[in-house]
Design a protein around this motif. Structure first.
Motif, PDB file in Angstrom:
ATOM      1  N   ARG A 220       4.170  -4.155  -1.596  1.00 11.74           N
ATOM      2  CA  ARG A 220       4.617  -3.827  -3.023  1.00 11.74           C
ATOM      3  C   ARG A 220       3.517  -2.987  -3.904  1.00 11.74           C
ATOM      4  O   ARG A 220       2.576  -2.972  -3.898  1.00 11.74           O
ATOM      5  CB  ARG A 220       4.225  -5.181  -3.662  1.00 11.74           C
ATOM      6  CG  ARG A 220       4.812  -5.526  -5.224  1.00 11.74           C
ATOM      7  CD  ARG A 220       4.484  -6.845  -5.625  1.00 11.74           C
ATOM      8  NE  ARG A 220       4.959  -6.976  -6.735  1.00 11.74           N
ATOM      9  CZ  ARG A 220       4.865  -8.101  -7.661  1.00 11.74           C
ATOM     10  NH1 ARG A 220       4.329  -9.274  -7.191  1.00 11.74           N
ATOM     11  NH2 ARG A 220       5.341  -8.299  -8.879  1.00 11.74           N
TER      12      ARG A 220
ATOM     13  N   THR B   4      -6.034  -6.274  -4.119  1.00  8.49           N
ATOM     14  CA  THR B   4      -5.114  -5.586  -5.164  1.00  8.49           C
ATOM     15  C   THR B   4      -3.722  -5.637  -4.407  1.00  8.49           C
ATOM     16  O   THR B   4      -2.758  -5.218  -5.001  1.00  8.49           O
ATOM     17  CB  THR B   4      -5.258  -4.245  -5.383  1.00  8.49           C
ATOM     18  OG1 THR B   4      -5.600  -3.485  -4.222  1.00  8.49           O
ATOM     19  CG2 THR B   4      -6.911  -4.305  -6.284  1.00  8.49           C
TER      20      THR B   4
ATOM     21  N   TRP C 220      11.424  -6.147  -4.723  1.00  4.58           N
ATOM     22  CA  TRP C 220      10.111  -6.676  -4.132  1.00  4.58           C
ATOM     23  C   TRP C 220      10.801  -8.435  -4.038  1.00  4.58           C
ATOM     24  O   TRP C 220      10.516  -9.128  -2.876  1.00  4.58           O
ATOM     25  CB  TRP C 220       8.819  -6.766  -4.765  1.00  4.58           C
ATOM     26  CG  TRP C 220       7.830  -7.742  -4.408  1.00  4.58           C
ATOM     27  CD1 TRP C 220       7.530  -8.902  -5.078  1.00  4.58           C
ATOM     28  CD2 TRP C 220       7.158  -7.851  -3.142  1.00  4.58           C
ATOM     29  NE1 TRP C 220       6.376  -9.609  -4.246  1.00  4.58           N
ATOM     30  CE2 TRP C 220       6.106  -9.000  -3.216  1.00  4.58           C
ATOM     31  CE3 TRP C 220       7.070  -6.775  -1.923  1.00  4.58           C
ATOM     32  CZ2 TRP C 220       5.519  -9.123  -2.131  1.00  4.58           C
ATOM     33  CZ3 TRP C 220       6.171  -7.192  -0.985  1.00  4.58           C
ATOM     34  CH2 TRP C 220       5.238  -8.247  -1.081  1.00  4.58           C
TER      35      TRP C 220
ATOM     36  N   PRO D  62      -1.696  -0.873  -5.336  1.00  2.00           N
ATOM     37  CA  PRO D  62      -2.509  -1.280  -4.568  1.00  2.00           C
ATOM     38  C   PRO D  62      -3.509  -0.190  -4.280  1.00  2.00           C
ATOM     39  O   PRO D  62      -3.160   1.004  -4.178  1.00  2.00           O
ATOM     40  CB  PRO D  62      -2.044  -1.977  -3.438  1.00  2.00           C
ATOM     41  CG  PRO D  62      -0.962  -1.262  -3.165  1.00  2.00           C
ATOM     42  CD  PRO D  62      -0.457  -0.877  -4.317  1.00  2.00           C
TER      43      PRO D  62
ATOM     44  N   ALA E 249      11.094 -10.851  -1.016  1.00  5.57           N
ATOM     45  CA  ALA E 249      10.376 -11.851  -0.692  1.00  5.57           C
ATOM     46  C   ALA E 249      11.122 -13.191  -0.423  1.00  5.57           C
ATOM     47  O   ALA E 249      10.805 -14.353  -0.020  1.00  5.57           O
ATOM     48  CB  ALA E 249       9.552 -12.152  -2.065  1.00  5.57           C
TER      49      ALA E 249
ATOM     50  N   THR F 172      -1.723 -11.655   0.806  1.00  4.57           N
ATOM     51  CA  THR F 172      -2.414 -10.799  -0.204  1.00  4.57           C
ATOM     52  C   THR F 172      -3.962 -10.317  -0.135  1.00  4.57           C
ATOM     53  O   THR F 172      -4.655 -11.059   0.875  1.00  4.57           O
ATOM     54  CB  THR F 172      -2.706 -11.624  -1.483  1.00  4.57           C
ATOM     55  OG1 THR F 172      -3.285 -12.933  -1.047  1.00  4.57           O
ATOM     56  CG2 THR F 172      -1.385 -11.918  -1.842  1.00  4.57           C
TER      57      THR F 172
ATOM     58  N   THR G  77      -4.763  -5.206   4.177  1.00 11.49           N
ATOM     59  CA  THR G  77      -3.902  -6.314   4.182  1.00 11.49           C
ATOM     60  C   THR G  77      -2.548  -6.223   5.046  1.00 11.49           C
ATOM     61  O   THR G  77      -2.228  -7.130   5.816  1.00 11.49           O
ATOM     62  CB  THR G  77      -3.274  -6.175   2.768  1.00 11.49           C
ATOM     63  OG1 THR G  77      -4.372  -6.318   1.780  1.00 11.49           O
ATOM     64  CG2 THR G  77      -2.154  -7.410   2.643  1.00 11.49           C
TER      65      THR G  77
ATOM     66  N   GLU H 190      -0.247  -6.544  -1.694  1.00 12.11           N
ATOM     67  CA  GLU H 190       0.524  -7.686  -1.283  1.00 12.11           C
ATOM     68  C   GLU H 190       1.400  -7.129  -0.319  1.00 12.11           C
ATOM     69  O   GLU H 190       1.992  -5.801  -0.464  1.00 12.11           O
ATOM     70  CB  GLU H 190       1.467  -8.184  -2.503  1.00 12.11           C
ATOM     71  CG  GLU H 190       0.754  -9.178  -3.203  1.00 12.11           C
ATOM     72  CD  GLU H 190       1.735  -9.750  -4.230  1.00 12.11           C
ATOM     73  OE1 GLU H 190       2.513 -10.746  -4.017  1.00 12.11           O
ATOM     74  OE2 GLU H 190       1.631  -9.216  -5.681  1.00 12.11           O
TER      75      GLU H 190
ATOM     76  N   ARG I 125       4.457  -8.138   2.884  1.00 13.72           N
ATOM     77  CA  ARG I 125       5.244  -9.082   3.256  1.00 13.72           C
ATOM     78  C   ARG I 125       5.515  -8.656   4.739  1.00 13.72           C
ATOM     79  O   ARG I 125       6.073  -7.445   4.845  1.00 13.72           O
ATOM     80  CB  ARG I 125       6.443  -9.361   2.472  1.00 13.72           C
ATOM     81  CG  ARG I 125       7.140 -10.975   3.130  1.00 13.72           C
ATOM     82  CD  ARG I 125       8.126 -11.340   1.776  1.00 13.72           C
ATOM     83  NE  ARG I 125       8.696 -12.374   2.495  1.00 13.72           N
ATOM     84  CZ  ARG I 125       8.283 -13.698   2.380  1.00 13.72           C
ATOM     85  NH1 ARG I 125       6.877 -13.806   2.074  1.00 13.72           N
ATOM     86  NH2 ARG I 125       9.067 -14.720   2.925  1.00 13.72           N
TER      87      ARG I 125
ATOM     88  N   THR J 269       4.001 -13.690   3.120  1.00 13.56           N
ATOM     89  CA  THR J 269       3.465 -12.829   2.211  1.00 13.56           C
ATOM     90  C   THR J 269       1.778 -12.661   2.406  1.00 13.56           C
ATOM     91  O   THR J 269       1.344 -14.009   2.335  1.00 13.56           O
ATOM     92  CB  THR J 269       3.894 -12.893   0.902  1.00 13.56           C
ATOM     93  OG1 THR J 269       5.045 -12.737   0.722  1.00 13.56           O
ATOM     94  CG2 THR J 269       2.976 -11.796  -0.326  1.00 13.56           C
TER      95      THR J 269
END
Length: 262
Positions: free
Chosen positions: A52, A127, A112, A59, A116, A124, A67, A129, A131, A122
């Motif tokens: 995202r 900062t 997004w 991020p 989702a 996290t 992540t 995200e 998926r 997902t």
């Protein structure tokens, strides 16, 4: 964002990638050509990841890499992907039978939200995200994902990240191979997957219980040289995008694997 790799087991790219089977060389590597003909003959699948990236709040680069790696581990350990009758088990097995590709795409806003809504997980960070979705045929992406952009993902770290903790698994990046954020996310995922494959059940359980704690850092040149000679899992890129075939991109330095080699 695409890549391919091979090792003692293989890796894949942001955008696309692949992993191979056990390599007798001292340092297992994802992205080599060992066993490539057999893997190429199998139907090809890809593990989709979507990061995202909102215009006003992108991020941090390192957090996105970490992540993404945790998202790959979360998928590999999920009961839906590991149970004999799991709803994603067949897809994961088919993916692992071929080149283990990973593709990272970016989304924001309504894109997004549509992504989702699809089956997936997902994950996290501070900062970021990301998926992750069960593997899909290389030419069979869901319509909600197929139009998402792959290239052009430029992320920065507003503040420098400190040194990783002594007991934290570290995915070390090659200091001499520049990569886009998407490519680096895929490579970090490859490295995490290689480490996961080499751990025993107890070590896997401990890592899972920690929330798959890990760090991604760029190694200094002297450290990188030592890491390549350490016998730890190495990601070697297949060279489909951005970098030369056979480039070593990541060394997976998990404490349990390091201890086994001392």
């Amino acid at each position: 964002m695409t890549s391919s790799d091979t090792h003692n087991h293989g890796g894949s790219p942001v955008g696309g990638g692949s992993v191979g089977g056990p390599d007798p060389a001292p340092a297992p590597a994802v992205g080599t050509d060992a066993g490539a003909p057999d893997r190429d003959a199998a139907p090809q699948f890809v593990l989709p990841l979507v990061v995202r990236i909102e215009k006003t709040a992108p991020p941090a680069r390192t957090d996105a890499l970490q992540t993404a790696a945790r998202a790959v581990l979360t998928m590999l350990s999920d009961e839906r992907a590991t149970a004999e009758d799991g709803e994603w088990t067949r897809a994961v097995r088919d993916w692992e039978d071929a080149r283990i590709r990973k593709v990272v795409r970016r989304a924001r806003g309504a894109e997004w939200r549509r992504a989702a809504s699809l089956p997936g997980i997902t994950v996290t960070g501070h900062t970021a995200e990301v998926r992750v979705f069960p593997p899909v045929p290389l030419d069979g992406w869901p319509k909600e994902l197929v139009k998402l952009q792959v290239s052009g993902t430029d992320l920065d770290d507003p503040e420098p990240w400190g040194p990783p903790g002594g007991d934290t698994p570290v995915l070390w990046l090659n200091p001499d191979v520049p990569m886009s954020a998407g490519k680096a996310m895929a490579q970090a995922g490859h490295g995490a997957q290689l480490a996961w494959w080499q751990l025993d059940e107890g070590e896997r359980a401990a890592w899972r219980e920690s929330g798959f704690a890990l760090s991604v850092r760029t190694a200094g040149r002297e450290r990188w040289t030592r890491l390549l000679a350490s016998g730890l899992p190495v990601v070697r890129d297949a060279g489909f995008t951005e970098i030369a075939p056979g480039s070593c991109t990541v060394v997976a330095d998990h404490p349990a694997l390091r201890a086994a080699r001392t």
